[in-house]
Design a protein around this motif. Structure first.
Motif, mmCIF file in Angstrom:
data_model
loop_
_atom_site.group_PDB
_atom_site.id
_atom_site.type_symbol
_atom_site.label_atom_id
_atom_site.label_comp_id
_atom_site.label_asym_id
_atom_site.label_seq_id
_atom_site.Cartn_x
_atom_site.Cartn_y
_atom_site.Cartn_z
ATOM 1 N N SER A 174 0.872 -1.331 -0.004
ATOM 2 C CA SER A 174 0.023 0.029 -0.019
ATOM 3 C C SER A 174 0.649 1.174 0.028
ATOM 4 N N ILE A 175 0.310 2.327 -0.643
ATOM 5 C CA ILE A 175 1.092 3.419 -0.871
ATOM 6 C C ILE A 175 0.038 4.559 -0.380
ATOM 7 N N THR A 176 0.586 5.483 0.242
ATOM 8 C CA THR A 176 -0.098 7.010 0.682
ATOM 9 C C THR A 176 -0.448 7.643 -0.687
ATOM 10 N N LEU A 177 0.749 8.123 -1.372
ATOM 11 C CA LEU A 177 0.582 8.928 -2.518
ATOM 12 C C LEU A 177 1.530 8.234 -3.674
ATOM 13 N N ALA A 178 0.759 8.173 -4.827
ATOM 14 C CA ALA A 178 1.576 7.819 -5.991
ATOM 15 C C ALA A 178 1.555 8.984 -7.009
ATOM 16 N N MET A 179 2.824 9.459 -7.726
ATOM 17 C CA MET A 179 2.927 10.111 -8.908
ATOM 18 C C MET A 179 3.229 9.127 -9.985
ATOM 19 N N PHE A 180 2.595 9.175 -11.073
ATOM 20 C CA PHE A 180 2.788 8.193 -11.912
ATOM 21 C C PHE A 180 2.546 8.524 -13.455
ATOM 22 N N PRO A 181 3.302 8.369 -14.360
ATOM 23 C CA PRO A 181 3.048 8.728 -15.660
ATOM 24 C C PRO A 181 1.603 8.267 -16.410
ATOM 25 N N VAL A 182 0.975 9.199 -16.866
ATOM 26 C CA VAL A 182 -0.105 8.979 -17.848
ATOM 27 C C VAL A 182 -0.055 9.796 -18.959
ATOM 28 N N ASP A 183 0.803 9.111 -20.039
ATOM 29 C CA ASP A 183 1.371 9.946 -21.013
ATOM 30 C C ASP A 183 0.511 9.634 -22.307
ATOM 31 N N PRO A 184 -0.291 10.620 -22.843
ATOM 32 C CA PRO A 184 -1.325 10.376 -24.012
ATOM 33 C C PRO A 184 -0.506 10.212 -25.181
ATOM 34 N N ARG A 185 0.874 10.276 -25.185
ATOM 35 C CA ARG A 185 1.800 10.055 -26.559
ATOM 36 C C ARG A 185 1.558 8.614 -26.826
ATOM 37 N N ILE A 186 1.270 7.819 -25.923
ATOM 38 C CA ILE A 186 1.721 6.271 -26.050
ATOM 39 C C ILE A 186 0.620 5.843 -27.108
ATOM 40 N N GLY A 187 -0.619 6.463 -27.289
ATOM 41 C CA GLY A 187 -1.868 6.199 -28.107
ATOM 42 C C GLY A 187 -2.877 5.572 -27.223
ATOM 43 N N GLY A 188 -3.628 4.707 -27.941
ATOM 44 C CA GLY A 188 -4.888 4.228 -27.381
ATOM 45 C C GLY A 188 -4.758 3.321 -26.239
ATOM 46 N N ASP A 189 -3.592 2.858 -25.791
ATOM 47 C CA ASP A 189 -3.354 2.214 -24.428
ATOM 48 C C ASP A 189 -2.719 3.242 -23.394
ATOM 49 N N TYR A 190 -2.738 4.438 -23.584
ATOM 50 C CA TYR A 190 -1.878 5.280 -22.580
ATOM 51 C C TYR A 190 -2.245 5.189 -21.382
ATOM 52 N N PRO A 191 -3.545 4.704 -20.837
ATOM 53 C CA PRO A 191 -3.938 4.422 -19.471
ATOM 54 C C PRO A 191 -3.390 3.203 -18.837
ATOM 55 N N LEU A 192 -2.993 2.337 -19.719
ATOM 56 C CA LEU A 192 -3.007 0.896 -19.195
ATOM 57 C C LEU A 192 -2.004 0.710 -17.957
ATOM 58 N N GLY A 193 -0.830 1.437 -18.209
ATOM 59 C CA GLY A 193 0.215 1.248 -17.013
ATOM 60 C C GLY A 193 -0.452 1.770 -15.729
ATOM 61 N N ALA A 194 -0.973 2.849 -15.636
ATOM 62 C CA ALA A 194 -1.620 3.486 -14.394
ATOM 63 C C ALA A 194 -2.752 2.590 -13.921
ATOM 64 N N ARG A 195 -3.379 1.891 -14.862
ATOM 65 C CA ARG A 195 -4.535 0.928 -14.537
ATOM 66 C C ARG A 195 -3.987 -0.197 -13.527
ATOM 67 N N GLN A 196 -2.906 -0.824 -14.361
ATOM 68 C CA GLN A 196 -2.051 -2.039 -13.935
ATOM 69 C C GLN A 196 -1.579 -1.397 -12.332
ATOM 70 N N PHE A 197 -1.083 -0.283 -12.200
ATOM 71 C CA PHE A 197 -0.483 0.077 -11.056
ATOM 72 C C PHE A 197 -1.279 -0.144 -9.941
ATOM 73 N N VAL A 198 -2.436 0.998 -10.139
ATOM 74 C CA VAL A 198 -3.285 1.035 -8.836
ATOM 75 C C VAL A 198 -4.417 -0.202 -8.762
ATOM 76 N N HIS A 199 -4.485 -1.356 -9.521
ATOM 77 C CA HIS A 199 -4.973 -2.425 -9.382
ATOM 78 C C HIS A 199 -4.060 -3.480 -8.845
ATOM 79 N N THR A 200 -2.685 -3.092 -8.812
ATOM 80 C CA THR A 200 -1.830 -4.168 -8.157
ATOM 81 C C THR A 200 -1.382 -3.634 -6.638
ATOM 82 N N ILE A 201 -1.295 -2.365 -6.648
ATOM 83 C CA ILE A 201 -0.895 -1.713 -5.213
ATOM 84 C C ILE A 201 -1.881 -0.943 -4.874
ATOM 85 N N GLU A 202 -2.358 -1.041 -3.569
ATOM 86 C CA GLU A 202 -3.466 -0.182 -3.088
ATOM 87 C C GLU A 202 -2.818 1.313 -2.716
ATOM 88 N N VAL A 203 -3.319 2.359 -3.401
ATOM 89 C CA VAL A 203 -3.000 3.819 -3.479
ATOM 90 C C VAL A 203 -4.097 4.611 -2.781
#
Length: 242
Positions: A174-203
């Motif tokens: 678990s993490i109190t505060l997370a600062m994480f890239p959500v970079d639209p340049r990636i294209g259609g899957d740009y939210p994927l990394g953030a989604r995987q992060f917050v569904h893996t670790i309690e933020v």
């Protein structure tokens, strides 16, 4: 704690008793940082890697400008190697701590764990004396360029990213505060990394960064948010208190 968004992936966090953390400073377009540093007595400057949108050598001059504060510079070993190879206009500060992936540094105020990145450098978890845990991703992300990469490249990139997430979760579920890239340049899957992060670790609190000014897309929290936690859309110069 009070969190200030400087720009891009840069943040200043006032954590109480004159303690301030500065992450990945490269510019401060709204000029909020000088007053923060002027009222600080302990400043920890963390740099995840050497990319110019995460590192500005000006940070080392703060020692001379803000003599009210005790500075410590905690940087990736990758940046450390580059600085050692490059002639320096001024000596590097004594309070200068390089960290590799898997290394930990601490003092009486906080501890810093360095984790991996899917680009160069490291990501950081900072644990404060009150138990608060602050995560700064640097350039850790699932850089999922599905419109450009081959299936093999996508699989390899995702596997590397998920392996680092497992390392972080094993130490800090678990993490109190997370600062994480959500970079639209990636294209259609740009939210994927953030989604995987917050569904893996309690933020508890999540702030997107590294959005290259595209706040509308990076703040579409419904595309990646988990069931719990607060999500904050911040623009340069803005602050929140948690």
């Amino acid at each position: 704690m009070k969190i200030w968004y400087l720009n891009h992936s840069g943040f200043a966090i006032e954590c109480g008793n004159g303690c301030t953390l500065v992450f990945d400073f490269y510019n401060d377009t709204t000029q909020v940082l000088p007053s923060i540093l002027a009222r600080s007595s302990k400043v920890y400057v963390l740099v995840s890697h050497s990319h110019p949108d995460h590192f500005n050598e000006r940070i080392f001059s703060w020692v001379d400008t803000y003599t009210n504060a005790d500075f410590k510079f905690i940087i990736s070993n990758e940046l450390h190697r580059k600085l050692k190879r490059k002639p320096q206009a001024r000596p590097l500060p004594d309070a200068y701590i390089p960290l590799r992936r898997g290394e930990v540094w601490n003092d009486t105020v906080l501890s810093v764990n360095a984790f991996g990145s899917t680009d160069i450098g490291v990501s950081f978890v900072v644990t404060l004396a009150d138990g608060s845990r602050i995560f700064h991703a640097g350039d850790l992300n699932n850089w999922h360029w599905s419109e450009e990469s081959t299936p093999q490249e996508i699989k390899a990139a995702e596997g590397n990213y998920l392996a680092i997430l497992r390392d972080i979760k094993a130490a800090f579920p678990s993490i109190t505060l997370a600062m994480f890239p959500v970079d639209p340049r990636i294209g259609g899957d740009y939210p994927l990394g953030a989604r995987q992060f917050v569904h893996t670790i309690e933020v508890e609190h999540f702030i997107p960064m590294h959005q290259w000014g595209d706040f509308e897309k990076s703040c579409q929290f419904e595309l990646y948010r988990a069931y719990n936690g607060s999500y904050h859309c911040m623009h340069p110069g803005e602050s929140i208190t948690i």
